[in-house]
Design an enzyme around this catalytic site. Structure first.
Site, PDB file in Angstrom:
ATOM      1  N   ARG A 159     -11.370 -10.546  -0.282  1.00 56.00           N
ATOM      2  CA  ARG A 159     -12.288 -11.424  -1.016  1.00 56.00           C
ATOM      3  C   ARG A 159     -11.765 -12.850  -1.082  1.00 56.00           C
ATOM      4  O   ARG A 159     -12.516 -13.802  -1.154  1.00 56.00           O
ATOM      5  CB  ARG A 159     -12.559 -10.826  -2.407  1.00 56.00           C
ATOM      6  CG  ARG A 159     -11.352 -10.698  -3.282  1.00 56.00           C
ATOM      7  CD  ARG A 159     -11.576  -9.731  -4.445  1.00 56.00           C
ATOM      8  NE  ARG A 159     -11.489  -8.332  -4.016  1.00 56.00           N
ATOM      9  CZ  ARG A 159     -11.746  -7.290  -4.796  1.00 56.00           C
ATOM     10  NH1 ARG A 159     -12.117  -7.474  -6.043  1.00 56.00           N
ATOM     11  NH2 ARG A 159     -11.647  -6.063  -4.324  1.00 56.00           N
ATOM     12  N   LYS A 213       0.827  -1.208   0.000  1.00 54.21           N
ATOM     13  CA  LYS A 213       0.000   0.000   0.000  1.00 54.21           C
ATOM     14  C   LYS A 213       0.862   1.259   0.000  1.00 54.21           C
ATOM     15  O   LYS A 213       1.867   1.326   0.687  1.00 54.21           O
ATOM     16  CB  LYS A 213      -0.896   0.018   1.243  1.00 54.21           C
ATOM     17  CG  LYS A 213      -2.082  -0.910   1.150  1.00 54.21           C
ATOM     18  CD  LYS A 213      -2.997  -0.756   2.343  1.00 54.21           C
ATOM     19  CE  LYS A 213      -4.178  -1.716   2.250  1.00 54.21           C
ATOM     20  NZ  LYS A 213      -5.098  -1.419   1.145  1.00 54.21           N
TER      21      LYS A 213
HETATM   22  N1  BES Z   1      -8.539  -3.480   3.408  1.00 51.41           N
HETATM   23  C1  BES Z   1      -8.621  -2.867   2.140  1.00 51.41           C
HETATM   24  C2  BES Z   1      -9.844  -1.969   1.990  1.00 51.41           C
HETATM   25  C3  BES Z   1      -9.917  -0.742   2.866  1.00 51.41           C
HETATM   26  C4  BES Z   1      -9.554   0.499   2.379  1.00 51.41           C
HETATM   27  C5  BES Z   1     -10.409  -0.820   4.147  1.00 51.41           C
HETATM   28  C6  BES Z   1      -9.652   1.612   3.158  1.00 51.41           C
HETATM   29  C7  BES Z   1     -10.503   0.304   4.945  1.00 51.41           C
HETATM   30  C8  BES Z   1     -10.142   1.526   4.462  1.00 51.41           C
HETATM   31  C9  BES Z   1      -8.690  -3.927   1.037  1.00 51.41           C
HETATM   32  O1  BES Z   1      -8.051  -5.115   1.308  1.00 51.41           O
HETATM   33  C10 BES Z   1      -8.052  -3.362  -0.188  1.00 51.41           C
HETATM   34  O2  BES Z   1      -6.906  -3.063  -0.132  1.00 51.41           O
HETATM   35  N2  BES Z   1      -8.829  -3.230  -1.262  1.00 51.41           N
HETATM   36  C11 BES Z   1      -8.373  -2.682  -2.484  1.00 51.41           C
HETATM   37  C12 BES Z   1      -8.921  -3.528  -3.612  1.00 51.41           C
HETATM   38  C13 BES Z   1      -8.284  -3.267  -4.948  1.00 51.41           C
HETATM   39  C14 BES Z   1      -6.821  -3.668  -4.944  1.00 51.41           C
HETATM   40  C15 BES Z   1      -9.033  -4.047  -6.006  1.00 51.41           C
HETATM   41  C16 BES Z   1      -8.851  -1.233  -2.578  1.00 51.41           C
HETATM   42  O3  BES Z   1      -9.929  -0.922  -2.064  1.00 51.41           O
HETATM   43  O4  BES Z   1      -8.111  -0.418  -3.114  1.00 51.41           O
HETATM   44 ZN    ZN Z   2      -5.986  -5.096   0.804  1.00 50.13          ZN
END
Ligand code: BES
Ligand code: ZN
Ligand code: ZN
Length: 489
Positions: free
Chosen positions: A343, A269
């Site tokens: 997921r 991230k």
């Molecule tokens: N845990 C995150 C989602 C999230 C974002 C939770 C902000 C709380 C606050 C999730 O695992 C994630 O990283 N999702 C990605 C998906 C994408 C790579 C398709 C996202 O939301 O960017």
């Molecule tokens: Zn994630």
């Protein structure tokens, strides 16, 4: 800790009496209170407008050391959330003043078009939740929670609702348990540690507990869950909690995303505050806390909770973008992005629960997508469902508990975005837009014909700022919502 009582304000020794007051109506029958409010309004010290407040000392009419008047605004605008917030703010104020006990007067007036039971519930919830502190890691300046929160009611009300305080306290204790888990830093809740904490809380409530460890998961071929866990030093778990109700035929399954830390994996991230990703197990916390609460309250429906717990880390052993894995259900998945890990762990848990328990309905809670936060902001969860009644029921419960849910669509044609050139499905959608929807559609591929709802709580699970009845951090979103839903089934 919560009590409903009737006492004589002229005689009772009270540290602080908090009185909710409308700007345009008198809500209280006690003549002493009416006099005090009138005086304050006459001197223009206080007008009852929302969030107006004044504290008075040494009043001849009331023995309390302090009387705090708190404005609610116009009578018609007062709803349960206004009262919940008022009670929460009162608890917080008293903690700041280092008090130990508080009395809050309950408006018992038909000018508020609200049910007495709902008024009592909301005020007790606000106060209980506002009184929650997470100070485990503080050595100095440690705030102390109130020992006793008393609600001043008529004798009849105290008698009629005598069982209510313990029920409200049990449900709110579920919420605060979830908050504590979420607030715990990831170094103290590795999958092994988080599992132990859940198991020890569950064992106190006579839930049936099963923990699948890494070798069980390998043997059961939960390839998706294992792929997410691969990069971490800490081993994955799948925790199953069962609440069995006597004579109940229906089984409801709850599944909660338990990523104890989401670094993103090799797709590490950037940009987002990565430290907030300790809260990526908020769905798991809500599900575990709901089961514990259901057992305590002897809820009349069978509930099974399935909680996949992993840490998503980059390392030499981590899954790579482009890897293809085989899920428990047998479908192959191309890992287009290691940060779309939620997921992956959810579908193995969902498939397993559907296969093993054949539940009447399944609800999953997950901090699944940033896209859902973009769509609905930080206070409202997205609900995706293949069942009209279940969706409507969830939205109603959310309105009641103020854990707001908004229905989102599951359009069939968007499934195209999940196509993979090499595997059955890709965990990374090919379009950037509609990310909350494509994530939900991914899950929908694994629920078979089960009545199902997915609640994306990425927004409301965690808050950087405190509010009326929650500190900064985990909110415990979902526990009161699910408890309310279970009561209706
Ligand atoms: N845990 C995150 C989602 C999230 C974002 C939770 C902000 C709380 C606050 C999730 O695992 C994630 O990283 N999702 C990605 C998906 C994408 C790579 C398709 C996202 O939301 O960017
Ligand atoms: Zn994630
Ligand atoms: Zn995540």
């Amino acid at each position: 800790m919560l009590r409903l009582r009737h006492v004589d304000l002229k005689k009772e020794k009270i540290q602080i009496l908090a009185v909710p007051v409308c700007e345009d109506a008198n809500l209280h029958h006690d003549p002493a209170l009416t006099t005090v409010i009138k005086k304050a309004k006459k001197l223009k010290e206080f007008n009852g407008k929302k969030d107006d407040e004044v504290t008075l000392y040494d009043l001849p009419e009331i023995k309390a050391q302090r009387v705090m008047l708190i404005g609610l605004g116009k009578c018609v605008q007062v709803d349960l959330e206004t009262l919940r917030s008022m009670a929460g703010k009162t608890a917080k104020y008293c903690i700041k003043k280092e008090l130990t006990d508080v009395w809050i007067t309950v408006p018992e007036s038909d000018k508020l078009k609200l049910e007495m039971s709902a008024v009592l519930e909301a005020m007790q919830e606000g106060a209980y939740l506002g009184n929650h502190l997470f100070v485990k890691y503080k050595g100095t300046n440690k705030k102390k929670a109130l020992k006793q929160i008393n609600f001043l009611v008529t004798q009849e009300t105290a008698k009629k609702f005598r069982r209510l305080p313990s029920t409200v306290a049990s449900i709110c204790q579920g919420t605060t348990l979830a908050r504590d888990w979420i607030n715990t830093p990831s170094n103290d809740k590795t999958p092994e540690k988080f599992t132990k904490s859940i198991v020890s809380a569950a064992n106190k409530q006579r839930l049936a507990v099963t923990v699948l460890n890494e070798s069980d998961l390998k043997q059961k071929k939960m390839g998706a869950l294992l792929a997410v866990a691969a990069g971490s030093q800490s081993k994955p778990r799948l925790v199953l909690l069962e609440h069995k109700a006597k004579g109940a035929k229906k089984t409801v399954a709850l599944v909660g995303k338990g990523v104890t830390f989401d670094s993103g994996g090799l797709n590490i991230k950037t940009g987002t505050t990565i430290s907030d990703m300790k809260a990526d197990m908020s769905g798991a916390a809500a599900v575990a806390a709901t089961l514990i609460t259901a057992a305590k309250l002897k809820t009349k429906v069978n509930i099974v909770g399935a909680i996949p717990i992993v840490e998503n880390m980059p390392s030499g052993r981590a899954s790579r973008p482009g890897d293809i894995i085989r899920s428990y259900a047998g479908k192959t998945i191309e890992i287009g992005n290691t940060d779309a890990e939620g997921r992956l762990i959810l579908i193995d848990a969902i498939s397993y629960v559907v296969h093993k328990f054949k539940p009447e309905m399944l609800i999953d809670l997950a901090t699944l997508t940033g896209a859902c936060v973009v769509a609905l902001g930080e206070k409202i969860a997205g609900v995706f469902s293949n069942d009209e009644d279940l969706a409507a029921s969830l939205i109603l419960s959310g309105a009641k508990t103020h854990e707001r849910c908004w229905r989102m669509p599951l359009p069939d044609d968007y499934k195209e975005l999940l196509k993979s050139d090499f595997a059955d499905i890709n965990n990374m959608p090919s379009a950037r837009w509609g990310g909350a929807i494509t994530a939900a559609l991914f899950l929908s591929e694994f629920v078979q014909d089960t009545r199902w709802a997915h609640i994306d709580i990425a927004g409301p699970a965690y808050s950087k700022k405190e509010n009326a009845y929650c500190g900064a951090g985990g909110t415990g979103f979902g526990v009161r919502l699910l408890c309310d839903l279970m009561k209706k089934l």
